[in-house]
Design a protein around this motif. Structure first.
Motif, PDB file in Angstrom:
ATOM      1  N   THR A   1      -6.118  -4.454   2.840  1.00  0.00           N
ATOM      2  CA  THR A   1      -6.276  -4.991   1.477  1.00  0.00           C
ATOM      3  C   THR A   1      -7.199  -4.104   0.651  1.00  0.00           C
ATOM      4  N   LEU A   2      -8.302  -3.676   1.261  1.00  0.00           N
ATOM      5  CA  LEU A   2      -9.242  -2.808   0.546  1.00  0.00           C
ATOM      6  C   LEU A   2      -8.605  -1.472   0.201  1.00  0.00           C
ATOM      7  N   ARG A   3      -7.823  -0.927   1.103  1.00  0.00           N
ATOM      8  CA  ARG A   3      -7.182   0.367   0.833  1.00  0.00           C
ATOM      9  C   ARG A   3      -6.104   0.246  -0.242  1.00  0.00           C
ATOM     10  N   LEU A   4      -5.431  -0.904  -0.283  1.00  0.00           N
ATOM     11  CA  LEU A   4      -4.476  -1.143  -1.377  1.00  0.00           C
ATOM     12  C   LEU A   4      -5.227  -1.265  -2.703  1.00  0.00           C
ATOM     13  N   LEU A   5      -6.345  -1.989  -2.704  1.00  0.00           N
ATOM     14  CA  LEU A   5      -7.146  -2.102  -3.919  1.00  0.00           C
ATOM     15  C   LEU A   5      -7.662  -0.738  -4.370  1.00  0.00           C
ATOM     16  N   LEU A   6      -7.983   0.125  -3.407  1.00  0.00           N
ATOM     17  CA  LEU A   6      -8.424   1.483  -3.757  1.00  0.00           C
ATOM     18  C   LEU A   6      -7.324   2.230  -4.490  1.00  0.00           C
ATOM     19  N   ASN A   7      -6.088   2.139  -3.996  1.00  0.00           N
ATOM     20  CA  ASN A   7      -4.968   2.796  -4.683  1.00  0.00           C
ATOM     21  C   ASN A   7      -4.779   2.243  -6.094  1.00  0.00           C
TER      22      ASN A   7
ATOM     23  N   LYS B   1       0.838  -1.209   0.000  1.00  0.00           N
ATOM     24  CA  LYS B   1       0.000   0.000   0.000  1.00  0.00           C
ATOM     25  C   LYS B   1       0.868   1.252   0.000  1.00  0.00           C
ATOM     26  N   LYS B   2       1.945   1.219   0.775  1.00  0.00           N
ATOM     27  CA  LYS B   2       2.859   2.368   0.790  1.00  0.00           C
ATOM     28  C   LYS B   2       3.519   2.558  -0.575  1.00  0.00           C
ATOM     29  N   LEU B   3       3.918   1.457  -1.193  1.00  0.00           N
ATOM     30  CA  LEU B   3       4.587   1.542  -2.495  1.00  0.00           C
ATOM     31  C   LEU B   3       3.632   1.993  -3.603  1.00  0.00           C
ATOM     32  N   SER B   4       2.354   1.645  -3.469  1.00  0.00           N
ATOM     33  CA  SER B   4       1.406   1.838  -4.574  1.00  0.00           C
ATOM     34  C   SER B   4       1.101   3.292  -4.885  1.00  0.00           C
ATOM     35  N   ILE B   5       1.525   4.211  -4.027  1.00  0.00           N
ATOM     36  CA  ILE B   5       1.226   5.618  -4.307  1.00  0.00           C
ATOM     37  C   ILE B   5       2.136   6.194  -5.392  1.00  0.00           C
ATOM     38  N   PHE B   6       3.162   5.441  -5.776  1.00  0.00           N
ATOM     39  CA  PHE B   6       4.059   5.886  -6.846  1.00  0.00           C
ATOM     40  C   PHE B   6       3.736   5.132  -8.134  1.00  0.00           C
ATOM     41  N   LEU B   7       3.699   5.854  -9.230  1.00  0.00           N
ATOM     42  CA  LEU B   7       3.287   5.298 -10.518  1.00  0.00           C
ATOM     43  C   LEU B   7       4.149   4.104 -10.921  1.00  0.00           C
TER      44      LEU B   7
ATOM     45  N   ASP C   1      -7.924  -6.039  10.442  1.00  0.00           N
ATOM     46  CA  ASP C   1      -6.861  -5.151   9.953  1.00  0.00           C
ATOM     47  C   ASP C   1      -6.396  -5.554   8.556  1.00  0.00           C
ATOM     48  N   LEU C   2      -6.270  -6.855   8.336  1.00  0.00           N
ATOM     49  CA  LEU C   2      -5.831  -7.337   7.024  1.00  0.00           C
ATOM     50  C   LEU C   2      -6.855  -6.978   5.953  1.00  0.00           C
ATOM     51  N   LEU C   3      -8.135  -7.134   6.263  1.00  0.00           N
ATOM     52  CA  LEU C   3      -9.183  -6.789   5.301  1.00  0.00           C
ATOM     53  C   LEU C   3      -9.163  -5.305   4.985  1.00  0.00           C
ATOM     54  N   ASN C   4      -9.021  -4.465   6.015  1.00  0.00           N
ATOM     55  CA  ASN C   4      -9.019  -3.021   5.803  1.00  0.00           C
ATOM     56  C   ASN C   4      -7.829  -2.587   4.947  1.00  0.00           C
TER      57      ASN C   4
ATOM     58  N   VAL D   1     -14.902   0.652   0.399  1.00  0.00           N
ATOM     59  CA  VAL D   1     -15.547  -0.193  -0.613  1.00  0.00           C
ATOM     60  C   VAL D   1     -16.293   0.665  -1.632  1.00  0.00           C
ATOM     61  N   MET D   2     -17.012   1.687  -1.146  1.00  0.00           N
ATOM     62  CA  MET D   2     -17.769   2.534  -2.067  1.00  0.00           C
ATOM     63  C   MET D   2     -16.845   3.292  -3.006  1.00  0.00           C
ATOM     64  N   ARG D   3     -15.677   3.671  -2.531  1.00  0.00           N
ATOM     65  CA  ARG D   3     -14.736   4.375  -3.409  1.00  0.00           C
ATOM     66  C   ARG D   3     -14.203   3.450  -4.500  1.00  0.00           C
ATOM     67  N   ILE D   4     -13.938   2.194  -4.143  1.00  0.00           N
ATOM     68  CA  ILE D   4     -13.488   1.240  -5.165  1.00  0.00           C
ATOM     69  C   ILE D   4     -14.605   1.002  -6.184  1.00  0.00           C
ATOM     70  N   LEU D   5     -15.826   0.810  -5.678  1.00  0.00           N
ATOM     71  CA  LEU D   5     -16.963   0.592  -6.573  1.00  0.00           C
ATOM     72  C   LEU D   5     -17.200   1.802  -7.466  1.00  0.00           C
ATOM     73  N   TYR D   6     -16.959   2.998  -6.925  1.00  0.00           N
ATOM     74  CA  TYR D   6     -17.111   4.201  -7.757  1.00  0.00           C
ATOM     75  C   TYR D   6     -16.130   4.164  -8.927  1.00  0.00           C
ATOM     76  N   HIS D   7     -14.887   3.797  -8.644  1.00  0.00           N
ATOM     77  CA  HIS D   7     -13.894   3.734  -9.721  1.00  0.00           C
ATOM     78  C   HIS D   7     -14.285   2.692 -10.768  1.00  0.00           C
ATOM     79  N   ILE D   8     -14.803   1.544 -10.321  1.00  0.00           N
ATOM     80  CA  ILE D   8     -15.228   0.512 -11.266  1.00  0.00           C
ATOM     81  C   ILE D   8     -16.409   1.002 -12.099  1.00  0.00           C
ATOM     82  N   SER D   9     -17.310   1.757 -11.462  1.00  0.00           N
ATOM     83  CA  SER D   9     -18.511   2.222 -12.165  1.00  0.00           C
ATOM     84  C   SER D   9     -18.212   3.299 -13.196  1.00  0.00           C
ATOM     85  N   ILE D  10     -16.992   3.842 -13.202  1.00  0.00           N
ATOM     86  CA  ILE D  10     -16.623   4.861 -14.203  1.00  0.00           C
ATOM     87  C   ILE D  10     -16.602   4.243 -15.603  1.00  0.00           C
ATOM     88  N   ASP D  11     -16.135   2.985 -15.695  1.00  0.00           N
ATOM     89  CA  ASP D  11     -16.002   2.318 -16.997  1.00  0.00           C
ATOM     90  C   ASP D  11     -17.367   1.853 -17.496  1.00  0.00           C
ATOM     91  N   ASP D  12     -17.739   2.279 -18.695  1.00  0.00           N
ATOM     92  CA  ASP D  12     -19.026   1.886 -19.274  1.00  0.00           C
ATOM     93  C   ASP D  12     -19.136   0.370 -19.426  1.00  0.00           C
TER      94      ASP D  12
END
Length: 789
Positions: A378-384, A342-348, A373-376, A417-428
């Motif tokens: 993991t979700l935040r890494l998926l969000l990044n 998660k820390k690494l994922s903030i860099f392109l 803690d592991l679930l939280n 979770v809602m933020r991840i779902l929002y990103h997925i919902s962007i794609d038609d």
């Protein structure tokens, strides 16, 4: 005086008793008096020191028996005399009824948001019967020059000291100790996992403080840890392969002896015992290896605070190593690895590295999991990672969408979770997949429960995106869904909620008729006094309602909308988005004969031409204005006004060969009607079409004539006149006009090539085309014209 000192006397005096300002705890103040007495009992030396003890009562709740708890506190805490039991009871009663302080709430919320790996705890190999002393460090260093067991003992004793932060500064200045530890680690880490683990743990204690990172880097412990991790992962692959072979051999041998009459039970039992022994050995090695991996990766995570050090790690494939560790089952190790990723994922660059390996696939198996803690994390890494469209596609591919939807009911993880779902919902391409989950019913339930409170940005954003899909919109309107949305939007004047309703209203089929009951409410909101953003959404919703049975003339008259629409057509009278919606609204109501006549008499057509001149570079404006012209010429009542009283046909001829396909298509349909009903304009239109295509044909002929040696185009088949006839006999038989002319004519006039259409390309007035949803040729809920790999 020291010779006379014989006795040490220690006296503890209880002081005041109070409650903790933020926690559920009691604070006991006390004073310690230490005195040295002589042989005769005389007071020689004395010292006083104040202290406090915090007694936490986490079990205290509204249903707790305060009296019984107070007795227990007095019995277990020797600092509180029994005589103070009433005071303890009173303080506990105060704590029981005290509301959580804002500071406490913020601290708890912050802790939930910033989940960190749990601190390392002592493990097997660190336990020693003796207690280490700072004064004996030199003895422990000497042990590092003996055999492996002595080295382990010496390193473990130094680790005892290093785990106390007060000793780190003294160890830092002992270069002999640190140098010896670094040397032993470099030379012997492959020989003993326990030794490597203990020494790395010592340097981990230094890495926990930024000011000591220099000494860790000086001895190149970070690079060594990278080598350790890489080597251990390779060893694990070898172990697994050996275990797989043994299991396969056992299964094969069991199958053979089960079919043999000579097979004996002892042989089978012995084989089973060997297989169990190999499994236990593997599990023991795995446990020790995971201890080593955990302490090594934790040290690297601490060093990665410096981005330059992190870049060095990236160059040594830290991402690949971490993703490989995600295959493990140890939850504490996984918490650490996911935190690191998660820390690494903030860099392109790191995110791109994660995209190249199976990061999302490995993370998908952790969702959901029982470890909070592991679930939280993991979700935040998926969000990044979900900011990348390719990784979003991978998330959907591995089946994360229904898993994420199931977590919407989890209060602790709902926002992520809602933020991840929002990103997925962007794609038609993924909007339609939400239909196969219970996401939309849950989202509608959340909207319903908000009442008059402001809706969360993530929630309404997902709803707006999903409403652009027809099947999703149908689910949203089920039951009293649309009624609930309209009631709340009109009452709260919620622009975002009305935007969601506007997206719902764009879909043909059973959805649009549901809006008939709300046409009056929406029309009443279109006033100059209202905010432009609110009017934009209401007007956009109305403009989408292309319902044949709707009496638009009555709506325009009752709510006096014509003056408003005409005023907003002036360039610069409002934001471009609002002016565009006004044009679309005019196109929608112009489908009605009476409305078209009313608008033509009001002088809207010259205003549209003026707007067309001002916005000629904007394809969306041009497309929608041309569509209004099409509606006007489609009706007998307004056709003469357009053809004879305005310069609209001239503008349409200019736009006949526009680069935008949708503009050409609407323009051609309009010109065909004009040509049919006005001979003069018909000749001009035909002449312009011929001129344009003739130029292309002449250019092609000239280019072919440039090469004198080129053979005849049709060789010796000139006698076969059937080659130059189409099915309806339009093409001349002498070959004077290329058959491509008619194909080019269709394309150049803006008709898109749709395979399997089956319609005559010249029969453009046979039916009225629908209003173009956009100048770019497809609706948001339609499949785009490109393929996804």
């Amino acid at each position: 005086m020291q010779d006379d000192a014989r006795y040490l006397k220690r006296k503890v005096t209880a002081g005041s008793l109070d409650v903790h300002p933020t926690e559920k705890a009691l604070v006991v103040h006390y004073e310690v008096e230490a005195s040295i007495l002589g042989e005769s009992g005389d007071h020689m030396v004395g010292e006083r020191k104040e202290g406090q003890k915090i007694i936490r009562v986490k079990s205290l709740s509204p249903s707790t028996d305060v009296g019984a708890l107070a007795k227990k506190v007095v019995e277990e805490c020797k600092l509180i005399p029994h005589s103070r039991l009433p005071q303890v009871e009173q303080l506990l009663y105060y704590l029981q009824n005290r509301k959580s302080s804002p500071v406490e709430g913020k601290v708890e919320k912050k802790e939930k948001r910033s989940v960190k790996p749990r601190e390392l705890t002592p493990f097997e190999g660190m336990e020693l019967n003796e207690e280490a002393s700072v004064t004996r460090v030199d003895e422990y260093i000497e042990l590092l020059y003996e055999g492996i067991p002595e080295k382990i003992r010496g390193a473990a004793l130094i680790l005892q000291l290093a785990r106390n932060p007060d000793n780190l500064d003294e160890l830092l200045h002992n270069e002999a100790a640190l140098g010896a530890l670094a040397r032993v680690l470099r030379e012997d880490w492959k020989q003993s996992v326990e030794l490597a683990t203990i020494i790395i743990y010592i340097f981990f204690c230094f890495s926990s403080f930024s000011q000591f990172h220099g000494v860790v880097s000086h001895y190149k412990i970070g690079a060594l840890c990278m080598s350790v991790v890489e080597h251990e992962l390779k060893r694990h692959d070898v172990w697994r392969e050996e275990l797989r072979k043994k299991n396969k051999a056992y299964i094969l041998y069991s199958a053979i002896i089960s079919t043999s009459f000579s097979a004996s039970a002892p042989e089978n039992g012995s084989l089973r015992r060997d297989q169990d022994k190999a499994m236990r050995k593997y599990q023991g090695l795995l446990a020790k290896q995971e201890q080593l991996l955990r302490v090594s990766l934790y040290l690297l995570l601490n060093l990665a605070e410096d981005t330059r050090t992190e870049l060095k790690m990236r160059n040594k494939n830290i991402v690949g190593l971490l993703v490989k560790v995600l295959e493990r089952d140890d939850e504490e190790l996984l918490v650490l690895v996911v935190s690191f990723l998660k820390k690494l994922s903030i860099f392109l660059e790191n995110k791109n590295d994660m995209a190249e390996v199976d990061t999302v696939e490995q993370l998908a198996r952790l969702v959901p999991c029982e470890h909070e803690d592991l679930l939280n994390l993991t979700l935040r890494l998926l969000l990044n990672l979900s900011f990348d469209s390719g990784l979003r596609a991978k998330m959907v591919e591995v089946g994360l969408l229904p898993k994420l939807t199931a977590l919407l009911g989890d209060e602790n993880n709902r926002q992520v979770v809602m933020r991840i779902l929002y990103h997925i919902s962007i794609d038609d391409r993924f909007k339609g997949m939400f239909v196969y989950t219970d996401c939309i019913p849950q989202l509608m339930q959340m909207l319903y429960h908000h009442g008059e409170e402001e809706i969360e940005a993530e929630l309404i954003s997902i709803c707006i995106n999903l409403a652009a899909n027809k099947r999703n919109a149908q689910l949203m309107c089920e039951g009293n869904g649309l009624k609930m949305l309209m009631k709340r939007a009109l009452k709260m004047k919620d622009c975002l909620l009305m935007k969601m309703i506007r997206n719902i209203s764009q879909h043909d089929g059973p959805i649009k008729p549901l809006f008939i009951d709300y046409v009056g409410d929406l029309a009443a909101e279109i006033r100059a006094e209202e905010e432009e953003e609110w009017v934009l959404e209401c007007l956009g919703t109305l403009a989408n309602l292309t319902i044949p049975d709707l009496d638009w003339e009555l709506v325009l008259k009752e709510y006096n909308l014509v003056p408003y629409l005409k005023d907003r057509l002036k360039p610069g009278s409002a934001e471009d988005d609002l002016i565009l919606e006004v044009v679309i609204m005019i196109g929608t109501v112009s489908m009605d004969d009476a409305c078209a006549a009313m608008l033509a008499k009001s002088g809207i057509i010259p205003a549209l031409i003026e707007l067309l001149n001002a916005q000629q570079e904007d394809d969306e404006f041009v497309c929608q204005i041309v569509y209004v012209f099409y509606q006007m010429v489609f009706h007998q009542a307004t056709r003469d006004v357009i053809i004879k009283d305005t310069q609209a046909p001239a503008y349409l001829i200019d736009l006949m060969h526009d680069k935008n396909a949708e503009i050409r298509k609407v323009c051609d349909n309009t010109l065909d009607i004009i040509a049919e009903y006005d001979e003069e304009w018909g000749r001009k239109i035909q002449s312009e079409k011929f001129r344009f295509h003739n130029n292309q044909w002449l250019e092609m002929v000239e280019s072919r004539q440039a090469d004198e040696s080129e053979p005849y185009l049709y060789d010796n088949d000139n006698d076969r006149t059937d080659l130059f006839y189409s099915a309806d006999g339009i093409t001349p038989g002498d070959g004077s006009v290329s058959p491509d002319f008619f194909g080019d004519l269709q394309a150049q006039n803006g008709d898109l090539h749709h395979t399997g259409d089956g319609n005559d390309v010249f029969d453009q007035t046979s039916s009225s085309p629908g209003r173009p949803a956009t100048a770019y040729g497809f609706r948001p809920d339609e499949q785009p014209f490109y393929q996804y790999s």
